[in-house]
Structure formats: structure tokens, C-alpha cells
Design a protein around this motif. Structure first.
Motif: not given
Length: 911
Positions: A86, A88, A91, A130-131, A133-135
Motif C-alpha cells: 500500500i 501513499k 499506486s 489490506q488491499l 480497504e483501498t481504491t
């Protein structure tokens, strides 16, 4: 693993890790752009891994070396950590992330591989969590891959446990409301797979999550289409699980769990207040299934649940939702029919389903003596609770302009529950359906004059009647009305032939069904003595349908004629005269030139079916304007559709087997056409049919030499010597040489040897298997050793009259040209010049008659098959060439070209 295998194994690993390193390096180049081929190339690099996963590999078997090495590879671990992280700052490109998920799927798609991967790289699975929860999950390509990954994990215990403990299953449930249909359907599939495998506590957790949106809708009801569409996946998952547990008699307490979650109250509130018919149907159907499941779980309380099911239907009728009521009755019949202890309640539900079928059918009472008795039987099934429903249904249906459309709902319900109703009910349902069919064949009948008459009613009714008669093997002596079935179908076809294509075709299929298995013997036997037989009228209607302006009707009629031709040889000889007197055979011959390929193929099938019947073949030969055989040649050589060419090849094969090629000249022409079909046709199925012909020729040739059932007997009668001869080893070898010489001269051996390198795998396999068969026959009698063969001149067979120059077509001398020059020449030609050969006033140029192929010497043939590794050829044929990365270096080059900042860089080449 041999040395060569180890080398290939290590080479593949090195190249695959190089590809991963290449992709990982792109993760640090946020400004890089990608060509549209990147996804395809990445998927292509996984093909080798997919090939290693065979369907018959057990989960408990060891992991293959390639997968094990990749799972333990440090480069693979680094790639996953980099791509799935992830960030910041930027991407990762979705195509590379999607590839990482697809690779992870291949490395974890069974219990053993998953456990190994989890022990080696547990952190990778944490990154997957975790992915979520991402866009990235908004990307459709990634979403499709991650759902496939979850479905793969759900199929074995360790993967399912991870789905439950990681919280991924909750993400899957949330995906039921996703905006894309694929994601919703895939989420449904995963949950449907998981629910039967979890324990009661875990199932309750899933149920709680599934019914939350339904609870929300029940408390704040919005009566519009969006609401029902949004809730549809949740209803479907719950209803599917309840229904499956009823069908499989699963002894869980899922209905009790749903009741404990207050589901009944919420659903009943929706049924009582909702105005949206879709939402009403979904809620009421689920509630009906829950009631049936409660009766299965608690036999002592069965009567109470039956009363609740009846009350549910009464509520819907009182609210005026007739269509919803019939749908819920239909679904109730299906779920309650799964309970063996509720036979009387099931009969009462059948009674309710039958009501739309019998409404306004009183007109046929004079034609069916048992009409009144049958109606009384259904009425006697009602008790106090269902009598009011029957009365309300009858009243509402009689005044409803959509009666015929609503009747289709009942027919679909009866078809769905057909296997659980038993023969006694099936007989009565069939009789009731025949009463309605009797109305539909009369144009002035009340059911036919309704403004809402829909052809679908007639189609559904025909399908239902055929289904029940076929499944329960109902015969004419079991129910009188079935004797009238062919007549009713004929009347229905006659009335609709010029009005509705779908009904006409359905009626013709019904006639075909009757001819197959539901026809009274007298109707066939009377053909010889009574011109008034109903089948004569049927044949007349069939002939009219064969010249219909609609090709669907012509094709359906030809299928009936085909069935009659086939049965005339084995079951109903009077059909032979019927086909001749009704001119149906002439209609089939005329259809050789039909504009639709389906009709041409079926018509050729009629001729093929008539071939073994002497009377029919004689009529075809003497009453056709053109030779039947020549017509088949024309179709095989000139027809543009493979469907018709396959039929022609099959017809010629049957004509040959029936002995209708007596002269050598006829045979030589036949061999040329069938050789051309096997070698030059562009359709692989035509080639296979041609190889079936050559297989028949092989069998025929060996049989003529005395072989019986694949072996030579000890004694046989020799036509040449006019006496019984003993078949010793020498004599058998001599006969085999004669057979091979005949096969070589007619072109059979040449065809087989050419097709081992055909571009179509099924054709290659078929030809190799035929060579394998011939080799086995020769090997069984020690005839593969050329030293034991006699000189070829002593076994010279009569060959064709063509010269060697005709056998081998001369190839034009090729002149090499520069590829760029060729392209420029093509581009410089105007469009008018390109189509000049087509846009002319002359007749289209037909393909020339095929030339004979080269004869093959018997000894040369034996020498060639001795040099072949036929077993290895068969093995390689069965391997799909689509699942191999032939040149991994080229693929790596193309991957490099996919990431570029200069638009002038080349695109990846075509695979």
C-alpha cells in the motif's frame, strides 16, 4: 525427472523470475504508460502454470516442482511484497496488481499449495486483506481476479478457514450490492458454495449479514424498482440455500436460525405492505421456502407450517396480486414436494396450479368423456382452507384478460416439480393439459379469442405435455386422450402455419415426439387400408410446411420427415408408403437447393436415412430429376456452409455402406470427392466425417479379405478358388497385402498419411488412430516385417484410369518477393479491382471437380508406419497448443515494449 526436464524446468524458472523482476521494476516508474496488450501478455505468462494443474490431481498429492520452486523463490516473494504494498506516493498499475492476484491463485489453488504458500509467505495474505480497504477494489479487472481468487480458496478447508478468519467473506457479502453484474454473480457463487460447508455458528453470522439489507428495506419500505433490484442477490442467496437443503434433505437448523433472527416478521411485513411486485415475489417466495424447511426440521409441527403457507397465499390474493400469488403457489409446490410426508398438501397445491389450465375449457367436454370426472377429482382435493383460495383464483382468472399469460406461470411450475409428483398425478396433469390443448386447436374457442393470447402458452403447453409423457412413460392405453395428441398437434400446426412461426415449430416438434413414442398402433397400421387415417392428414400438413416461406418451419418439418424415414426401417414399415405417397421424399430432394443451410443439412439427412430402405432408395433413384449421388457430390464440393457439407459426407458414407456404388467408375469418382473433403475442406468436422468414410472403406476392405470381428478365422470360403481354404499365416499376410494395395490405390492411405500433420487436432488424432489400428492389424499377423511380404506385382489391384501426371498436381514455381513489396502491391490496388472478379454478370465460378490423389504402395506404407512413433504422436495431439508459451524470450521482449514513454515504440506482436 530426466536431465532434459531439469534443464527445461530451470530455464522456465529463470525466465519467469526475469519477467517478475521486469514488472517489479515498473512499480518504481509512476510515469510509465502501458499499451493495451499488457493484460493479455501477463495472462499468457501464466499459461504454463495453468497447464501443470490437471483436473484429476488430488489435493493430497505433492506439489509439482515448478509450483514448489516458485512458492519458495525469493524473487517471487519480493515481487508480491512490492506489487501488493500500500503506497501513499503512487499506486501500482492495476494490470500488474491483477497479475499478482492471478499468480497467487495459481500458487494456492489446492490444499497442499495453499499450506506451503501460507507457511512461506503469510504476510502476503495480510497484504491481500489490506488491499480490500483501498481504491484498487474499484477496478473491474482487479475485482474480477480477486473474486476468482476467493472462489478458489472456498473450495478446500484451509482456504475456507482463511476466508472466514480474515474477514474476506464479509467483503464478499458486501459485493452482492456491487454495481457490476459479474461481481454480484461471483459473490453469489462464492456464498452459495460456502454456506453448506460452515458450521451453525458461522452460518448464523452469514445469515445476519445477508438479512441486514432486507431488514432495512422492511423498516423503511420504498416501493420502486431500484429497491427490489438491489435486494435481489440477498434474496437469491438465502432462497437458494433453503431450497438446496430441502432438495438434499440436509439436517441443519437453518430455518430455525432465520426465525430466531426475526426474519419471518420482517418478510411478512413486506408481504403485507409492499406494492412492488418484484419485492413482493422475492419476499413471499423466501417465506414459503422457510415454512417448508421448518416442516422438514420439525415434523410434529408440519400442519402448522402448512396452515401458514396457505395463509400467505390468501393474504396475497386478498391484496389483489394475482400474478404474485400464482408465482408463490408455484414455488410452494416445488419446495413442499421435496417433503415426503406432505403428499396431501402437495396434491392441494397441484390443484391450485391446475386451476388456470382448466379455466374456460368447458367447450371440450363433449370431445373428452372424462372431462367432468377429472374436474371433479381436482375439486375433491380441496379442504376448508384451500377451497376459498380455489374459489378466489377461479373468479379472478375468469375475468382476467391475461389468463393465457398467467397459465404459462402454472405450466412452468409443473415442469419444475415434475420429478416429485408421481405417475398418478402426472396422468391427471397430462389429461388436464390435453383439455387445454383441445381448446387451442379450435380458432373460435374462448381461450383463443382472448385479447392477451400469447403464442408462449401453446409452446409451454406442448413442452409440458411432452415432458410428462416422456418422463413417466405414459402410453395410449393409460389415458385415452393421448390417442388424440397427434391429431391435435396437426390441427395446431395447420392453423398456425401461416400465422406464428414459434407455435408452428413447437407443434412440429410435438408431432415428432408423437411419432417417436406416443402414437397408437392403429394409426400406423391403418395407413395400408384406410385413406382416412389421421396420419395422412399429418403428412399433407408436413408437405405444406416443407415449402413454407419461413426457414424455421421448413427445417422443423424436415426433422419430422427425417424421423419418419428412420422409423420406417425399424419400427413402422407403413411409413415408407406414406413418405412416397405424400411426396415428402421429393420435398427433401428439392430442399437440397434451399437457401438456408440448416434446411439443406436436414434434407440431406432424410436422404441418408432412406438409403438403407430398398423401397425408399428405389423411389429416390427413379423419381428424382438429378442423381441423388451427384447432388450429394455438388453439396460436398460447392456448398458454402460446413453444416450441409458434413451432412453430404455422412450421406455418401451411408450410401456406400448400403452398396449403392456397384461399378468401379462410380467408386473412383466417390474416392476423389471424399479424398478432397478429407484433405481440402476448411471445416474440421467435415474432415472428420470424411475420415469416418475412409474408416468404413478400411473395414470393408479387410472384411472382403475374410476378416471377421477384427480377426481372421481359421477357415473361410474363397470366391476366387470357389472352395473353403485354410487361413495360415502366409495366406493372411497375402490377404493383408491385397487389402493394403486396394486401400493405397483408392487414396485411403495417402489421405491418412497426409492428415497426421493436419492443422486441426481432432483430425490429426482421428487419422493417427486409424493408422494405429492398421498397424495393430499388421502386427497381430507379423506383417510389419517387409521381408515376409511377397513382391508387389503379384498383388497388383485394379487402379483408376488416371495417369501419374493427374495424380500429383504440379505446384506453380514460387518466386520469392520482398514482404514490403508485396504489401505495397496490395495497398496500391483499388477497391474496384479487388472485387472485379466478384462483381460480374457471369455465373459464379464453381470449384472444379477434385483430382485423384497419389496412390501409395503397400510396402512404402508399411515402411512409413514402421518409422512412426504413433503413441508419441497421439500424446502430443492431446496436448493443447493454446496453453504453451512457445517463445518466452519473445514474450519478455513484448513485456518490455508494453511500458513506454515514447509513442513511437513498437507494439507487442500478435500471438
Amino acid at each position: 525427472m530426466g536431465a532434459q526436464d531439469v534443464t527445461n524446468f530451470n530455464t522456465f524458472l529463470q525466465k519467469f523470475e526475469k519477467a517478475l523482476s521486469l514488472l517489479k521494476s515498473y512499480c518504481d516508474k509512476p510515469k510509465s504508460s502501458f499499451s493495451e496488450n499488457i493484460s493479455f501478455l501477463l495472462d499468457k505468462s501464466l499459461d504454463h502454470l495453468k497447464k501443470l494443474d490437471s483436473d484429476d490431481v488430488c489435493d493430497l498429492q505433492p506439489v509439482d516442482p515448478t509450483h514448489a520452486a516458485l512458492i519458495k523463490s525469493q524473487n517471487v516473494k519480493v515481487f508480491f511484497n512490492e506489487v501488493l504494498k500500500i503506497s501513499k506516493i503512487h499506486s501500482i498499475h492495476p494490470s500488474i496488481t491483477t497479475f499478482a492476484v492471478n499468480l497467487l491463485l495459481q500458487l494456492t489453488n489446492n490444499e497442499v499449495k495453499f499450506n506451503l504458500m501460507y507457511s512461506e509467505s503469510q504476510n502476503i495474505f495480510a497484504k491481500i486483506q489490506q488491499l480490500m480497504e483501498t481504491t484498487i477494489v474499484e477496478n473491474n479487472e482487479f475485482k474480477q481476479s480477486i473474486m476468482d481468487f476467493f472462489l478458489s480458496l472456498a473450495k478446500f478447508p484451509a482456504g475456507l478457514k482463511w476466508l472466514l478468519t480474515s474477514g474476506s467473506l464479509l467483503f464478499i457479502i458486501d459485493s452482492l450490492s456491487d454495481r457490476t453484474i459479474f461481481t454480484r454473480k461471483k459473490a453469489e457463487e462464492i456464498i452459495n458454495h460456502v454456506l453448506p460447508l460452515v458450521d451453525d455458528i458461522q452460518r448464523e453470522t452469514i445469515f445476519t449479514k445477508l438479512i441486514e439489507p432486507i431488514f432495512t428495506a422492511g423498516n423503511r419500505l420504498e416501493n420502486h424498482q431500484i429497491e427490489s433490484d438491489k435486494l435481489k442477490p440477498y434474496f437469491e442467496v438465502l432462497a437458494n440455500y433453503i431450497t438446496q437443503t430441502l432438495v438434499t434433505k440436509k439436517g441443519d437448523k437453518s430455518a430455525g436460525t432465520l426465525l430466531a433472527l426475526n426474519t419471518e416478521k420482517v418478510l411478512f411485513n413486506i408481504v403485507s405492505t409492499a406494492e412492488n411486485e418484484k419485492l413482493l415475489t422475492q419476499s413471499a417466495s423466501l417465506l414459503a421456502a422457510i415454512y417448508a424447511k421448518c416442516a422438514l426440521e420439525n415434523e410434529k409441527g408440519r400442519c402448522n407450517w402448512e396452515i401458514k403457507a396457505v395463509s400467505l397465499i390468501q393474504l396475497l390474493l386478498r391484496r389483489g396480486f394475482l400474478r404474485v400469488s400464482l408465482t408463490v403457489i408455484s414455488h410452494s409446490l416445488f419446495v413442499w414436494s421435496q417433503l415426503e410426508t406432505s403428499s396431501m398438501f402437495v396434491k392441494q397445491l397441484v390443484r391450485l396450479v391446475i386451476i388456470p389450465i382448466l379455466v374456460d375449457t368447458e367447450e371440450v367436454a363433449n370431445h373428452f368423456p372424462c372431462y367432468t370426472t377429472m374436474c371433479q377429482f381436482w375439486e375433491d382435493l380441496d379442504d376448508d382452507s384451500t377451497k376459498s383460495i380455489s374459489s378466489m383464483l377461479t373468479t379472478m382468472l375468469r375475468s382476467n384478460s391475461e389468463l393465457n399469460e398467467l397459465t404459462s406461470v402454472s405450466l412452468v411450475a409443473l415442469n419444475k416439480s415434475v420429478t416429485k409428483l408421481g405417475k398418478d398425478l402426472a396422468l391427471k396433469i397430462t389429461r388436464s393439459g390435453l383439455f387445454l390443448l383441445g381448446c387451442l386447436k379450435v380458432p373460435e374457442a374462448k381461450r383463443m379469442t382472448l385479447m392477451s393470447f400469447t403464442p408462449q402458452l401453446a409452446i409451454n403447453l406442448i413442452q409440458s405435455l411432452c415432458l410428462y409423457i416422456d418422463l413417466y412413460n405414459i402410453r395410449w392405453w393409460e389415458t385415452y386422450e393421448t390417442i388424440c395428441l397427434p391429431v391435435m398437434f396437426t390441427k395446431l400446426v395447420a392453423y398456425n402455419a401461416s400465422r406464428n412461426i414459434q407455435v408452428t415449430c413447437a407443434g412440429l416438434k410435438g408431432i415428432k415426439f408423437c411419432i417417436q413414442q406416443s402414437i397408437h398402433p392403429d394409426q400406423v397400421l391403418l395407413l395400408n387400408n384406410s385413406p382416412e387415417s389421421s396420419l395422412n392428414e399429418m403428412a399433407s400438413i408436413l408437405y405444406e410446411c416443407t415449402v413454407s416461406v419461413h426457414w424455421e418451419v421448413r427445417d422443423s418439418a424436415m426433422e419430422v420427415v427425417l424421423e419418419m424415414a428412420q422409423l420406417s426401417a425399424v419400427r413402422y414399415p407403413p411409413f415408407q408408403h406414406l413418405l412416397i405417397n405424400s411426396h415428402l421424399l421429393e420435398a427433401a430432394l428439392s430442399a437440397f437447393n434451399d437457401t438456408e443451410s440448416y434446411v439443406r443439412a436436414t434434407a440431406i439427412g432424410v436422404v441418408a436415412a432412406a438409403t438403407p430402405v430398398p423401397l425408399l432408395w428405389e423411389h429416390l433413384s427413379t423419381h428424382s430429376n438429378a442423381s441423388v449421388i451427384n447432388s450429394c457430390y455438388a453439396v460436398l464440393q460447392q456448398d458454402s456452409e460446413a453444416l450441409a457439407r458434413r451432412a453430404a459426407a455422412k450421406a455418401l458414407t451411408l450410401i456406400t455402406q448400403s452398396g449403392h456404388f456397384p461399378s468401379d467408375l462410380d467408386r473412383n469418382v466417390l474416392y476423389r470427392y471424399m479424398s478432397s473433403a478429407a484433405l481440402s475442406d476448411l471445416d474440421w468436422e467435415v474432415k472428420l466425417q470424411a475420415l469416418d468414410f475412409w474408416q468404413c472403406i478400411i473395414d470393408e476392405s479387410l472384411t472382403q479379405q475374410g476378416m471377421l470381428d477384427g480377426a481372421f478365422p481359421e477357415l473361410t470360403f474363397s470366391k476366387g478358388k470357389q472352395k473353403i481354404v485354410r487361413l495360415d499365416t502366409k495366406e493372411i499376410r497375402s490377404r493383408l497385402q491385397t487389402a493394403l494395395s486396394e486401400l493405397g490405390s483408392c487414396g485411403c492411405l495417402y489421405v491418412l498419411l497426409q492428415l497426421v500433420d493436419d492443422c486441426d487436432a481432432p483430425v490429426r488424432e482421428k487419422s493417427i488412430r486409424l493408422l494405429h489400428h492398421l498397424r495393430d492389424v499388421l502386427a497381430n499377423y507379423q506383417a510389419l516385417d517387409l521381408h515376409v511380404w511377397q513382391s508387389s506385382h503379384s498383388h497388383q489391384v485394379k487402379t483408376t484410369d488416371f495417369t501419374s501426371q493427374e495424380c500429383i498436381a504440379s505446384e506453380p514455381e514460387s518466386i520469392p518477393k520482398n514482404s514490403d513489396l508485396v504489401i505495397e502491391e496490395i495497398l496500391s490496388v483499388t477497391d474496384a479491382c479487388l472485387v472485379a472478379g466478384i462483381l460480374t454478370d457471369k455465373d459464379p465460378k464453381l470449384r472444379p471437380d477434385p483430382a485423384p490423389v497419389s496412390p501409395v504402395d503397400a510396402k512404402d506404407f508399411v515402411n512409413k508406419i514402421n518409422l512412426m512413433d504413433i503413441e508419441m504422436m497421439l500424446t502430443s495431439t492431446n496436448m493443447s497448443s493454446d496453453l504453451h508459451v512457445i517463445d518466452f524470450d519473445s514474450l519478455l521482449d513484448d513485456l518490455e515494449d508494453c511500458v513506454h514513454t515514447d509513442t513511437s515504440r513498437p507494439r507487442p506482436d500478435c500471438y
